[in-house]
Design a protein around this motif. Structure first.
Motif, PDB file in Angstrom:
ATOM      1  N   ARG A 177       4.457  -6.151   7.235  1.00  0.00           N
ATOM      2  CA  ARG A 177       5.674  -5.999   6.417  1.00  0.00           C
ATOM      3  C   ARG A 177       5.343  -6.184   4.946  1.00  0.00           C
ATOM      4  O   ARG A 177       5.837  -5.475   4.072  1.00  0.00           O
ATOM      5  CB  ARG A 177       6.721  -7.040   6.836  1.00  0.00           C
ATOM      6  N   PHE A 178       4.480  -7.142   4.639  1.00  0.00           N
ATOM      7  CA  PHE A 178       4.086  -7.416   3.251  1.00  0.00           C
ATOM      8  C   PHE A 178       3.450  -6.171   2.623  1.00  0.00           C
ATOM      9  O   PHE A 178       3.806  -5.761   1.516  1.00  0.00           O
ATOM     10  CB  PHE A 178       3.106  -8.584   3.197  1.00  0.00           C
ATOM     11  N   TRP A 179       2.499  -5.556   3.338  1.00  0.00           N
ATOM     12  CA  TRP A 179       1.760  -4.430   2.752  1.00  0.00           C
ATOM     13  C   TRP A 179       2.623  -3.183   2.600  1.00  0.00           C
ATOM     14  O   TRP A 179       2.513  -2.464   1.609  1.00  0.00           O
ATOM     15  CB  TRP A 179       0.481  -4.147   3.529  1.00  0.00           C
ATOM     16  N   THR A 212      -6.375  -1.083  -3.941  1.00  0.00           N
ATOM     17  CA  THR A 212      -5.906  -2.322  -3.317  1.00  0.00           C
ATOM     18  C   THR A 212      -5.675  -2.094  -1.825  1.00  0.00           C
ATOM     19  O   THR A 212      -6.078  -2.905  -0.989  1.00  0.00           O
ATOM     20  CB  THR A 212      -4.609  -2.806  -3.969  1.00  0.00           C
ATOM     21  N   GLN A 224       7.023  -1.203  -3.392  1.00  0.00           N
ATOM     22  CA  GLN A 224       7.317  -1.852  -4.684  1.00  0.00           C
ATOM     23  C   GLN A 224       6.566  -1.165  -5.813  1.00  0.00           C
ATOM     24  O   GLN A 224       7.026  -1.110  -6.935  1.00  0.00           O
ATOM     25  CB  GLN A 224       6.877  -3.320  -4.654  1.00  0.00           C
ATOM     26  N   PRO A 229       3.305 -12.937  15.152  1.00  0.00           N
ATOM     27  CA  PRO A 229       4.183 -13.030  13.974  1.00  0.00           C
ATOM     28  C   PRO A 229       3.457 -12.969  12.633  1.00  0.00           C
ATOM     29  O   PRO A 229       3.963 -12.367  11.687  1.00  0.00           O
ATOM     30  CB  PRO A 229       4.872 -14.394  14.152  1.00  0.00           C
ATOM     31  N   TYR A 230       2.265 -13.566  12.543  1.00  0.00           N
ATOM     32  CA  TYR A 230       1.545 -13.556  11.264  1.00  0.00           C
ATOM     33  C   TYR A 230       1.090 -12.138  10.921  1.00  0.00           C
ATOM     34  O   TYR A 230       1.231 -11.681   9.785  1.00  0.00           O
ATOM     35  CB  TYR A 230       0.358 -14.518  11.277  1.00  0.00           C
ATOM     36  N   ASP A 239       5.810  -3.249   2.111  1.00  0.00           N
ATOM     37  CA  ASP A 239       6.699  -3.609   0.996  1.00  0.00           C
ATOM     38  C   ASP A 239       5.956  -3.491  -0.341  1.00  0.00           C
ATOM     39  O   ASP A 239       6.499  -2.974  -1.319  1.00  0.00           O
ATOM     40  CB  ASP A 239       7.200  -5.038   1.214  1.00  0.00           C
ATOM     41  N   PHE A 240       4.711  -3.948  -0.374  1.00  0.00           N
ATOM     42  CA  PHE A 240       3.883  -3.850  -1.585  1.00  0.00           C
ATOM     43  C   PHE A 240       3.784  -2.392  -2.024  1.00  0.00           C
ATOM     44  O   PHE A 240       3.988  -2.057  -3.187  1.00  0.00           O
ATOM     45  CB  PHE A 240       2.488  -4.417  -1.308  1.00  0.00           C
ATOM     46  N   ARG A 262       2.460  -9.425  12.005  1.00  0.00           N
ATOM     47  CA  ARG A 262       3.670  -8.674  11.694  1.00  0.00           C
ATOM     48  C   ARG A 262       4.075  -8.887  10.247  1.00  0.00           C
ATOM     49  O   ARG A 262       4.438  -7.957   9.530  1.00  0.00           O
ATOM     50  CB  ARG A 262       4.830  -9.115  12.593  1.00  0.00           C
ATOM     51  N   ALA A 263       4.006 -10.154   9.823  1.00  0.00           N
ATOM     52  CA  ALA A 263       4.380 -10.476   8.436  1.00  0.00           C
ATOM     53  C   ALA A 263       3.438  -9.775   7.460  1.00  0.00           C
ATOM     54  O   ALA A 263       3.870  -9.267   6.420  1.00  0.00           O
ATOM     55  CB  ALA A 263       4.362 -11.981   8.230  1.00  0.00           C
ATOM     56  N   GLN A 264       2.160  -9.750   7.780  1.00  0.00           N
ATOM     57  CA  GLN A 264       1.200  -9.066   6.918  1.00  0.00           C
ATOM     58  C   GLN A 264       1.532  -7.580   6.825  1.00  0.00           C
ATOM     59  O   GLN A 264       1.492  -6.987   5.756  1.00  0.00           O
ATOM     60  CB  GLN A 264      -0.233  -9.232   7.460  1.00  0.00           C
TER      61      GLN A 264
END
Lengths: 217, 225
Positions: free
Chosen positions: A96-98, A135, A104, A89-90, A100-101, A92-94
């Motif tokens: 999704r974060f990247w 980045t 954005q 899960p962690y 999304d970044f 996966r969250a990372q």
């Protein structure tokens, strides 16, 4: 019962390409329907009445919109092969974060400014463009893919923008290889995959089209 | 092994509320770490160097940012009281509406309350164009997620939390009974939930804070972006 899949897309859309790569990675058959965005089809307007944008994946008559949402959907439905997201899960969250970044930051819009503006505005766009990729390069680190050992969700999200590198480099006279060598190495590695190589258009073709699209010389 | 869950937040951030509500619905103990956004702690900047924002969830020392991403993580980590639909298609639909909410509805609603004159009139039209989808989505449902509060309700929590406050400050009704009976009913049902109710910040505190925030946009021309 056989699955019926239709993809509403345009051949040059970097967002549509994400979906095409995802479908290819999973070996899923679908019907491709090229859309004319200057004269939107009834089907598109019905299937995405909110934003009227592509890509739209229609699965057994039901539409899914937004490229990253579609990619996640594909991963969840065809979860028996080539997972895009890691199982932890962690991680996966990372991922999704990247992804999304990256979205954005609106790389497409920044890139457009980079090639269609002049002077200070252009310098600012170039700086922003390179900052985004630097980045991402730091996030990639020494990994072969953003997904680690395997090509995954973030790789799918980003690779489709590679087909525009030649455009930016040629029009603005800089080298992505010099500025972000790891990103370029990563991109070339992704291009070795059949799903990516078959989906991404030829960079020189994109260049020609962009010149037309933006009325540039 | 003992779990350590911390939420870096402010007392009013609607994005942070999504995270604490999700934890509360799942009965996950956590610690609130309140931030002063005018003077961000070095810990916050360390945990969220990219966006430097709240909320940040830190689970056993590992940080996560971006509220919608955090909600997915919470769902996958603590499986009790599921907040997301089980069906992939319904999940994709919920994700779509959450994104639509953040990318389009929220800015358009905010725009109404920070703009003036003709620009406000135009902003109102845009906001209604977006809000009508929320009204339609509630047809036949008590909550966006169905019979019970779920992910999408938490994602739209800001509608319940902020809009009436803005309306009171600016003396302008956006979500009216005629156009939005279902949305108004949802707001009431949402706010009546014991977990939501308990965490709700005092209204007068919200009014004071947002009065200052909205006031900072006047007399300037509406922000260009």
């Amino acid at each position: 019962m056989a699955d019926e899949l239709v993809l509403l897309d345009t051949c040059v859309s970097m967002f549509g390409m994400r979906v095409r790569i995802a479908l290819a990675e999973k070996g899923i058959k679908y019907e491709y329907k090229e859309q004319d965005l200057t004269n939107k089809s009834e089907l598109l307007l019905k299937m995405n009445s909110i934003n009227k944008k592509i890509p739209v994946l229609i699965h057994n008559g039901k539409p899914i919109c937004e490229s990253l949402i579609i990619v996640q959907y594909i991963d969840e439905v065809w979860n028996d092969r080539s997972p895009f997201l890691p199982s932890d899960p962690y991680q996966r969250a990372q991922a999704r974060f990247w992804a999304d970044f990256f979205d954005q930051k609106a790389v497409y819009a920044v890139g457009k400014k980079l090639v269609t503006t002049k002077g200070e505005e252009q310098e600012a766009a170039k700086k922003e463009f390179l900052e985004i990729y630097k980045t991402m390069e730091r996030e990639l680190g020494e990994k072969p893919y953003f997904g680690g050992e395997k090509f995954g969700y973030v790789d799918i999200a980003l690779i489709t923008f590679y087909s525009w590198f030649y455009v930016y480099e040629t029009l603005e006279k800089f080298s992505m290889e010099a500025e972000c060598p790891k990103i370029v190495a990563w991109a070339k590695r992704c291009m070795q995959k059949e799903s990516v190589a078959k989906t991404l258009p030829d960079q020189k073709k994109v260049y020609k089209r962009v010149l037309e699209l933006y009325g540039l010389k | 092994m003992a779990e350590e869950v911390k939420v870096f937040r402010t007392w009013s951030s609607p994005f942070a509320f999504r995270v604490v509500w999700a934890l509360q619905f799942k009965g996950v103990p956590y610690e609130n770490i309140y931030e002063d956004l005018s003077e961000k702690s070095s810990l916050l900047l360390h945990y969220n160097p990219i966006h430097k924002k709240v909320p940040v969830l830190v689970h056993n020392g590992k940080p996560l940012a971006e509220s919608l991403v955090i909600l997915e993580y919470i769902e996958e980590t603590w499986k009790q009281t599921p907040l997301f639909p089980e069906d992939p298609y319904e999940r994709a639909t919920a994700r779509f509406w959450a994104r639509f909410g953040d990318d389009q509805v929220l800015p358009s609603v905010f725009g109404v309350f920070i703009k003036q004159g003709k620009e406000r009139e135009e902003a109102i039209v845009t906001a209604h164009g977006n809000l009508k989808y929320l009204e339609e989505e509630l047809r036949g449902k008590k909550f966006f997620s169905g019979e019970k509060i779920g992910f999408l309700d938490l994602a739209f929590g800001w509608v319940a939390n902020l809009v009436s406050v803005f309306e009171e400050i600016q003396g302008l009704t956006l979500i009216d009974h005629e156009k939005y009976p279902l949305l108004l009913a949802w707001i009431q049902n949402f706010m009546d939930d014991p977990i939501i109710k308990e965490s709700w910040p005092p209204r007068d505190k919200l009014i004071t804070k947002y009065q200052a925030l909205l006031g900072s946009f006047i007399p300037k021309e509406a922000a260009e972006k």
